[in-house]
Write a protein that holds these residues in place. Structure first.
Motif, PDB file in Angstrom:
ATOM      1  N   SER A  92       0.617  -1.171   0.188  1.00 40.25           N
ATOM      2  CA  SER A  92      -0.162  -0.045  -0.050  1.00 40.25           C
ATOM      3  C   SER A  92       1.228   1.468   0.176  1.00 40.25           C
ATOM      4  O   SER A  92       1.675   1.276   1.064  1.00 40.25           O
ATOM      5  N   ASP A  93       0.275   2.132  -0.836  1.00 39.05           N
ATOM      6  CA  ASP A  93       1.418   3.483  -0.904  1.00 39.05           C
ATOM      7  C   ASP A  93       1.139   4.165   0.175  1.00 39.05           C
ATOM      8  O   ASP A  93       2.229   5.504   0.524  1.00 39.05           O
ATOM      9  N   ILE A  94       0.151   4.268   0.785  1.00 42.05           N
ATOM     10  CA  ILE A  94      -0.205   4.992   2.909  1.00 42.05           C
ATOM     11  C   ILE A  94      -0.773   4.099   3.211  1.00 42.05           C
ATOM     12  O   ILE A  94      -1.194   2.784   2.786  1.00 42.05           O
ATOM     13  N   GLY A  95      -0.630   4.540   4.539  1.00 40.81           N
ATOM     14  CA  GLY A  95      -0.572   3.385   4.958  1.00 40.81           C
ATOM     15  C   GLY A  95       0.403   1.949   5.885  1.00 40.81           C
ATOM     16  O   GLY A  95       1.338   2.048   5.586  1.00 40.81           O
ATOM     17  N   THR A  96       0.037   1.340   7.202  1.00 42.84           N
ATOM     18  CA  THR A  96       1.650   0.130   7.353  1.00 42.84           C
ATOM     19  C   THR A  96       0.470  -1.389   7.759  1.00 42.84           C
ATOM     20  O   THR A  96      -0.755  -0.483   7.758  1.00 42.84           O
ATOM     21  N   PHE A  97       1.105  -2.085   7.454  1.00 39.67           N
ATOM     22  CA  PHE A  97      -0.239  -3.097   7.876  1.00 39.67           C
ATOM     23  C   PHE A  97       0.152  -3.730   9.421  1.00 39.67           C
ATOM     24  O   PHE A  97       1.248  -2.873  10.115  1.00 39.67           O
ATOM     25  N   THR A  98       0.386  -5.037   9.896  1.00 40.18           N
ATOM     26  CA  THR A  98       0.838  -5.115  11.261  1.00 40.18           C
ATOM     27  C   THR A  98       2.444  -5.410  11.785  1.00 40.18           C
ATOM     28  O   THR A  98       2.469  -5.640  12.537  1.00 40.18           O
ATOM     29  N   ASN A  99       2.696  -5.190  10.789  1.00 40.07           N
ATOM     30  CA  ASN A  99       3.829  -5.392  10.972  1.00 40.07           C
ATOM     31  C   ASN A  99       4.952  -4.580  11.055  1.00 40.07           C
ATOM     32  O   ASN A  99       5.994  -4.030  10.704  1.00 40.07           O
ATOM     33  N   GLY A 100       4.215  -3.022  10.319  1.00 40.48           N
ATOM     34  CA  GLY A 100       4.014  -1.238  10.370  1.00 40.48           C
ATOM     35  C   GLY A 100       4.792  -0.642   9.348  1.00 40.48           C
ATOM     36  O   GLY A 100       5.439   0.210   9.522  1.00 40.48           O
ATOM     37  N   THR A 142      -3.122   3.033  -2.760  1.00 39.81           N
ATOM     38  CA  THR A 142      -3.649   1.902  -3.988  1.00 39.81           C
ATOM     39  C   THR A 142      -3.164   0.851  -2.608  1.00 39.81           C
ATOM     40  O   THR A 142      -2.165   0.917  -2.698  1.00 39.81           O
ATOM     41  N   LEU A 143      -3.688   0.192  -3.335  1.00 36.55           N
ATOM     42  CA  LEU A 143      -3.515  -1.264  -2.493  1.00 36.55           C
ATOM     43  C   LEU A 143      -4.144  -2.559  -3.260  1.00 36.55           C
ATOM     44  O   LEU A 143      -4.413  -2.621  -4.057  1.00 36.55           O
ATOM     45  N   SER A 144      -2.430  -3.401  -3.297  1.00 33.26           N
ATOM     46  CA  SER A 144      -1.966  -3.932  -4.074  1.00 33.26           C
ATOM     47  C   SER A 144      -1.886  -5.438  -3.544  1.00 33.26           C
ATOM     48  O   SER A 144      -1.453  -6.148  -1.792  1.00 33.26           O
ATOM     49  N   ALA A 145      -2.743  -6.818  -4.519  1.00 34.09           N
ATOM     50  CA  ALA A 145      -2.292  -8.177  -3.488  1.00 34.09           C
ATOM     51  C   ALA A 145      -1.322  -9.451  -4.874  1.00 34.09           C
ATOM     52  O   ALA A 145      -1.837  -8.771  -6.083  1.00 34.09           O
ATOM     53  N   GLN A 146      -0.469  -9.412  -4.597  1.00 33.40           N
ATOM     54  CA  GLN A 146       0.733  -9.797  -5.937  1.00 33.40           C
ATOM     55  C   GLN A 146       0.791 -11.810  -5.175  1.00 33.40           C
ATOM     56  O   GLN A 146       1.506 -11.716  -4.035  1.00 33.40           O
ATOM     57  N   VAL A 147       0.936 -12.770  -5.888  1.00 32.31           N
ATOM     58  CA  VAL A 147       0.795 -13.920  -5.537  1.00 32.31           C
ATOM     59  C   VAL A 147       2.131 -14.003  -7.019  1.00 32.31           C
ATOM     60  O   VAL A 147       1.428 -14.400  -8.369  1.00 32.31           O
ATOM     61  N   ASP A 202       4.140 -13.908 -10.318  1.00 29.80           N
ATOM     62  CA  ASP A 202       3.525 -12.799 -10.883  1.00 29.80           C
ATOM     63  C   ASP A 202       2.498 -12.509 -11.658  1.00 29.80           C
ATOM     64  O   ASP A 202       2.186 -10.721 -12.598  1.00 29.80           O
ATOM     65  N   PHE A 203       0.975 -12.664 -11.263  1.00 30.97           N
ATOM     66  CA  PHE A 203      -0.281 -11.892 -10.592  1.00 30.97           C
ATOM     67  C   PHE A 203      -0.174 -10.901  -9.701  1.00 30.97           C
ATOM     68  O   PHE A 203       0.169 -11.543  -8.763  1.00 30.97           O
ATOM     69  N   LYS A 204      -1.511 -10.150 -10.455  1.00 30.95           N
ATOM     70  CA  LYS A 204      -1.869  -8.950  -8.984  1.00 30.95           C
ATOM     71  C   LYS A 204      -3.160  -8.694  -9.595  1.00 30.95           C
ATOM     72  O   LYS A 204      -3.342  -8.209 -10.471  1.00 30.95           O
ATOM     73  N   VAL A 205      -3.328  -8.306  -8.524  1.00 30.34           N
ATOM     74  CA  VAL A 205      -4.687  -7.331  -8.563  1.00 30.34           C
ATOM     75  C   VAL A 205      -4.436  -5.974  -7.557  1.00 30.34           C
ATOM     76  O   VAL A 205      -4.271  -5.599  -6.471  1.00 30.34           O
ATOM     77  N   SER A 206      -5.088  -4.464  -7.748  1.00 32.27           N
ATOM     78  CA  SER A 206      -4.814  -3.575  -7.314  1.00 32.27           C
ATOM     79  C   SER A 206      -6.384  -3.006  -6.880  1.00 32.27           C
ATOM     80  O   SER A 206      -7.767  -3.118  -7.754  1.00 32.27           O
ATOM     81  N   LYS A 207      -7.167  -2.216  -5.744  1.00 34.50           N
ATOM     82  CA  LYS A 207      -8.261  -1.160  -6.050  1.00 34.50           C
ATOM     83  C   LYS A 207      -7.801  -0.696  -5.267  1.00 34.50           C
ATOM     84  O   LYS A 207      -6.216  -0.036  -4.418  1.00 34.50           O
ATOM     85  N   THR A 208      -8.576   0.674  -4.509  1.00 34.35           N
ATOM     86  CA  THR A 208      -8.461   2.109  -3.998  1.00 34.35           C
ATOM     87  C   THR A 208      -8.703   1.516  -2.526  1.00 34.35           C
ATOM     88  O   THR A 208      -9.966   1.392  -2.114  1.00 34.35           O
ATOM     89  N   VAL A 209      -8.005   2.264  -1.703  1.00 34.90           N
ATOM     90  CA  VAL A 209      -8.704   2.333  -0.708  1.00 34.90           C
ATOM     91  C   VAL A 209      -8.360   4.313  -0.347  1.00 34.90           C
ATOM     92  O   VAL A 209      -8.034   4.919  -0.059  1.00 34.90           O
ATOM     93  N   THR A 210      -9.155   4.668   0.715  1.00 27.72           N
ATOM     94  CA  THR A 210      -9.729   6.150   0.763  1.00 27.72           C
ATOM     95  C   THR A 210      -9.482   5.720   2.505  1.00 27.72           C
ATOM     96  O   THR A 210     -10.335   5.877   3.053  1.00 27.72           O
TER      97      THR A 210
END
Length: 420
Positions: free
Chosen positions: A69-77, A104-109, A111-119
């Motif tokens: 994610s290009d803004i914010g952090t996950f549980t690992n900081g 922009t929130l992305s998840a990738q496994v 070479d396959f990647k999906v994205s969505k927007t979080v406000t």
């Protein structure tokens, strides 16, 4: 033929153009459980649960899902985290942010990647990092972190957060403290207390309020103070001491590092049955207990709601030596009597009262002569007396009178009298 070839080429060009404009569909490889864009407050507390589904039967080396994610952090900081999908092919991450904006929130496994927007939306109130009730040991040492949050965009002149409690104190040793939120909108205070009970903790900022409950529970005794082994069976001579040594937790506030001692027998160094002693620089607390009579003393130590009780024994203080005095001469004859004054002494302090004594008298040849009468037990001052009667003997000469402690013949003294 030329027309047919031209038509085929146009169709191919159209299909290629269409493929270029359409995003690739990887839903059979990886997809968000909720592909829609989402929104949460940028309070650094609210979290967004992000669930990704991959093939349940994917190979072990193809089950690592990388969230970014290009803004914010996950549980690992950090803004990136890798989660291994479970047996059902699900991987879950939790995202939060203290900064408002579009991410922009992305998840990738592989070479396959999906994205969505979080406000992340601006947050205008006040909140607690953990609003749930919590327990805290009432030892005045243990502390509980109370973390508050306001919007990072709050005006600098309005960033003071007031923490208050109706039980216990904060780091400034008062029930109220004001802390200015940092650039992320966070402010932290630490609560402690010495009394058990239920505290209502409140945080406030510019009219916005949040509260929580803190239960002050019975503390772990050794976390407050420990007591070193006590050596007792000390002579009750009103000088010798039973030494009681305790070690106080040095994390306690300096003013609280003092132990109250009390006893039902004897007295402490201040002459009283109660004394309060402060710890030294090493956290050591020492009390001195003395007694003037043999007994079992029940001693209590208390600090920050912790009470410890001990029994220490004071034994009889017997004399170390005896002093005798009498007249130097005595007329012979059955009616004569010599008063012998006896004083019992100790090298330290005074012997206890009511010490029993035994006596003997011998002539110059070592033969027993005469008798004793009116012997007394010793007083609290260590004095006693006895009368020597020479009886009907015709002996004249030196008489040795010996006095010793009954049951302790090594403590004795002799006085010489001339029988004339």
């Amino acid at each position: 033929m030329r027309k047919i070839t031209y038509s085929i080429l146009c169709l191919l060009a159209f299909l290629l153009a269409a493929c270029k404009d359409e995003p690739l569909d990887y839903s059979d490889v990886i997809r968000f459980e909720n592909p829609a864009d989402e929104s949460i407050p940028a309070d650094n507390l609210s979290t967004l649960k992000v669930t990704v589904q991959i093939k349940a039967d994917a190979d072990p080396d193809k089950r690592d899902v990388v969230f970014t994610s290009d803004i914010g952090t996950f549980t690992n900081g950090t803004p990136t985290i890798t989660i291994i999908a479970d047996k059902d092919g699900r991987a879950i991450a939790y995202l939060k942010s203290a900064v408002a904006g579009l991410s922009t929130l992305s998840a990738q496994v592989k070479d396959f990647k999906v994205s969505k927007t979080v406000t992340f939306t601006s947050f205008g109130g006040i909140s607690l990092e953990n609003p749930a009730a919590e327990n805290l040991a009432a030892d005045n040492v243990s502390t509980l972190k109370i973390a508050a949050h306001i919007s990072p965009e709050t005006d600098p002149s309005k960033r003071a957060i007031v923490f208050s409690t109706d039980l216990g104190t904060f780091g400034n040793n008062t029930p109220t403290v004001s802390i200015v939120a940092d650039n992320s909108g966070n402010a932290v205070a630490y609560l402690k207390g010495a009394a058990m009970g239920v505290a209502s903790v409140r945080i406030s900022n510019e009219g916005n309020i949040a509260t929580k409950v803190v239960n002050f529970t019975a503390p772990a005794p050794d976390n407050v103070f420990t007591v070193q082994p006590i050596t007792d069976n000390v002579a009750s001579d009103n000088v010798s001491n039973v030494v009681i040594t305790a070690m106080v937790n040095k994390s306690m506030p300096l003013a609280a590092q003092k132990i109250t001692f009390e006893t039902d027998q004897g007295s402490f160094s201040n002459g009283n049955k109660t004394i309060e002693v402060s710890a030294d620089i090493d956290g050591k607390v020492v009390a001195y207990l003395k007694n003037d009579e043999p007994s079992a003393a029940h001693v209590g130590l208390s600090l920050a709601g912790i009470n410890r009780k001990y029994t220490v024994n004071f034994i009889r203080a017997l004399p170390d030596y005896i002093q005798l005095s009498s007249a130097a001469t005595l007329a012979s004859g059955p009616t004569s009597s010599l008063a012998v004054s006896i004083t019992l002494k100790r090298n330290v302090g005074k012997p206890n009262a009511d010490v029993a004594l035994e006596y003997s008298a011998t002539d110059s040849n070592g033969a027993v002569i005469g008798s004793f009468s009116n012997g007394t037990l010793s007083t609290a001052e260590g004095t006693a007396s006895v009368n020597f009667n020479p009886g009907g003997s015709t002996y004249k000469g030196l008489v040795r009178i010996t006095v010793w402690v009954k049951g302790l013949p090594s403590v004795k003294s002799t006085v010489e009298v001339m029988l004339i």
